[in-house]
Design a protein around this motif. Structure first.
Motif, PDB file in Angstrom:
ATOM      1  N   GLU A 153       0.818  -1.211   0.000  1.00 33.96           N
ATOM      2  CA  GLU A 153       0.000   0.000   0.000  1.00 33.96           C
ATOM      3  C   GLU A 153       0.856   1.267   0.000  1.00 33.96           C
ATOM      4  O   GLU A 153       0.487   2.275   0.598  1.00 33.96           O
ATOM      5  CB  GLU A 153      -0.973  -0.003   1.181  1.00 33.96           C
ATOM      6  CG  GLU A 153      -1.926  -1.176   1.159  1.00 33.96           C
ATOM      7  CD  GLU A 153      -2.942  -1.166   2.284  1.00 33.96           C
ATOM      8  OE1 GLU A 153      -2.969  -0.189   3.070  1.00 33.96           O
ATOM      9  OE2 GLU A 153      -3.722  -2.139   2.382  1.00 33.96           O
ATOM     10  N   ASP A 155       2.717   2.285  -3.150  1.00 31.11           N
ATOM     11  CA  ASP A 155       3.241   2.334  -4.519  1.00 31.11           C
ATOM     12  C   ASP A 155       3.975   3.641  -4.823  1.00 31.11           C
ATOM     13  O   ASP A 155       5.135   3.635  -5.264  1.00 31.11           O
ATOM     14  CB  ASP A 155       2.111   2.168  -5.540  1.00 31.11           C
ATOM     15  CG  ASP A 155       1.533   0.769  -5.580  1.00 31.11           C
ATOM     16  OD1 ASP A 155       2.034  -0.108  -4.851  1.00 31.11           O
ATOM     17  OD2 ASP A 155       0.577   0.559  -6.342  1.00 31.11           O
ATOM     18  N   SER A 178       0.355  -5.101  -6.853  1.00 33.59           N
ATOM     19  CA  SER A 178      -0.288  -3.861  -7.256  1.00 33.59           C
ATOM     20  C   SER A 178      -1.031  -4.028  -8.582  1.00 33.59           C
ATOM     21  O   SER A 178      -1.167  -5.134  -9.099  1.00 33.59           O
ATOM     22  CB  SER A 178       0.760  -2.746  -7.345  1.00 33.59           C
ATOM     23  OG  SER A 178       1.387  -2.558  -6.090  1.00 33.59           O
ATOM     24  N   MET A 182       0.872   0.345 -11.845  1.00 34.91           N
ATOM     25  CA  MET A 182       2.121   0.196 -11.093  1.00 34.91           C
ATOM     26  C   MET A 182       3.052  -0.776 -11.808  1.00 34.91           C
ATOM     27  O   MET A 182       4.272  -0.557 -11.876  1.00 34.91           O
ATOM     28  CB  MET A 182       1.821  -0.290  -9.676  1.00 34.91           C
ATOM     29  CG  MET A 182       3.063  -0.490  -8.821  1.00 34.91           C
ATOM     30  SD  MET A 182       3.983   1.034  -8.529  1.00 34.91           S
ATOM     31  CE  MET A 182       5.194   0.440  -7.309  1.00 34.91           C
TER      32      MET A 182
END
Length: 275
Positions: A153, A155, A178, A182
Motif C-alpha cells: 500500500e 506504490d 499492485s 504500477m
C-alpha cells in the motif's frame, strides 16, 4: 496468515524452477538437516534452488547459515520495513557484514509497508521506514547486489524513494501485488516483478491483469512461504515445493506453456541473482 488446513499435496513436477523468495526458517527449518528436508521436497517437483529471505537480524543470520549448509540455498538479508525502527548502528554493521557474504544474492526484503502501522505493536513508523529503505538502497549499491523490495500500500512512495536515491542496477519487487499501472511504471523503470501465489487468487483481479503485461525478461516466481499458499490451498501452510501451482496459474494467465514459463523464470533468476 497461515491457517490450520493440512499441507497441500505435492504438485505435478515442473522443471526447472527457482523459488525467488521464501522464508525457510518460518517454514520450520532450523538446522542443516531440516533445511535439506525442505529443499529436498522442493527439488522432487522441480524447484532445485531457493532464495531464503530475512526480515530481522536473527533471520538474516539464519539465512546466511542455511545458504552455507546447502548449495541449493541462497540468501537475502535486510530488516523488514515494519522493523526499520531496530536499524541502529550495531544492526547496520552486522547487516553490512552479512550482506557481503558471497552466498547472499540480494539485499532484502526492504521497502515500505503502510498497512501495519497502527495495527501491529512495535511497528516502525513511516519516517523510520523511509530512512531504513534509503539505507538499504545505499547498501545494495555499495555491494553491487540486487535490491529486494517489500511494498504494501505504498506504490507512489516506494517509486519516489527509488527515484530520489537512485535505484541499484537491479530492483526486484517481491510478491508484486499492485495494479497494471504500477506494473507498467516498474517495467518502464527496468524493475523485476516477482509473482507469488496471490496471482492464482480469482478475486485478485487487478493483480491478475498486471501479471499479463510484464515482459518475459522481467518476471520471477516465488512462494513467500510459509505464506500466500496458491489456490486451491489458501489457508494451508506453504513451502517451496508448492511453487509449480503458482507457475501453472501464471502460465494460464499469460497464455503460455508452463514448462516454457518455468524455463524463462529460471533463466531470469540465474541472471538477476547471479547464480
Amino acid at each position: 496468515m497461515v491457517g490450520n488446513r493440512p499441507a497441500p499435496e505435492a504438485p505435478e513436477p515442473l522443471f526447472p524452477l527457482v523459488d525467488a523468495h521464501t522464508h525457510l526458517d518460518a517454514c520450520g527449518a532450523d538446522d542443516a538437516e531440516s533445511v535439506a528436508a525442505v529443499v529436498d521436497r522442493a527439488a522432487a517437483v522441480g524447484v532445485g534452488r531457493v532464495v531464503t529471505v530475512a526480515d530481522d537480524l536473527d533471520a538474516a543470520r539464519f539465512a546466511v547459515r542455511a545458504a552455507q549448509w546447502d548449495p541449493r540455498v541462497y540468501a537475502a538479508v535486510a530488516l523488514h520495513p515494519t522493523r526499520a525502527n531496530a536499524l541502529d548502528d550495531a544492526a547496520k554493521a552486522e547487516l553490512e557484514k552479512l550482506a557481503a557474504d558471497p552466498r547472499v544474492v540480494a539485499v532484502g526484503e526492504t521497502g515500505l509497508d503502510y498497512y501495519w502501522p497502527g495495527k501491529l505493536d512495535g511497528c516502525a513508523e513511516i519516517e523510520d521506514q523511509v530512512e531504513g529503505f534509503r539505507w538499504h538502497i545505499d547498501l545494495a549499491k555499495r555491494l553491487d547486489k540486487p535490491l529486494m523490495i517489500h511494498n504494501r500500500e505504498a506504490d507512489h512512495d516506494v517509486l519516489a524513494v527509488l527515484l530520489d536515491e537512485g535505484a541499484p542496477d537491479t530492483v526486484i519487487f517481491h510478491c508484486f501485488s499492485s495494479d497494471a499501472a504500477m506494473a507498467m511504471a516498474c517495467v518502464e523503470a527496468g524493475y523485476i516483478l516477482s509473482f507469488s501465489g496471490t496471482v492464482s487468487f480469482r478475486n485478485a483481479r487487478e493483480l491478475r491483469e498486471a501479471a499479463k503485461l510484464v515482459p518475459d525478461a522481467g518476471i520471477l516466481v516465488e512462494t513467500d512461504a510459509p505464506f500466500l499458499t496458491p489456490h486451491p490451498f489458501r489457508g494451508a501452510p506453504n513451502e517451496p515445493y508448492c511453487l509449480p501451482y503458482t507457475v501453472r496459474a501464471l502460465a494460464e494467465l499469460r497464455e503460455r506453456d508452463p514448462a516454457e514459463l518455468a524455463a524463462i523464470t529460471t533463466a531470469n533468476a540465474e541472471r538477476v541473482y547471479g547464480i
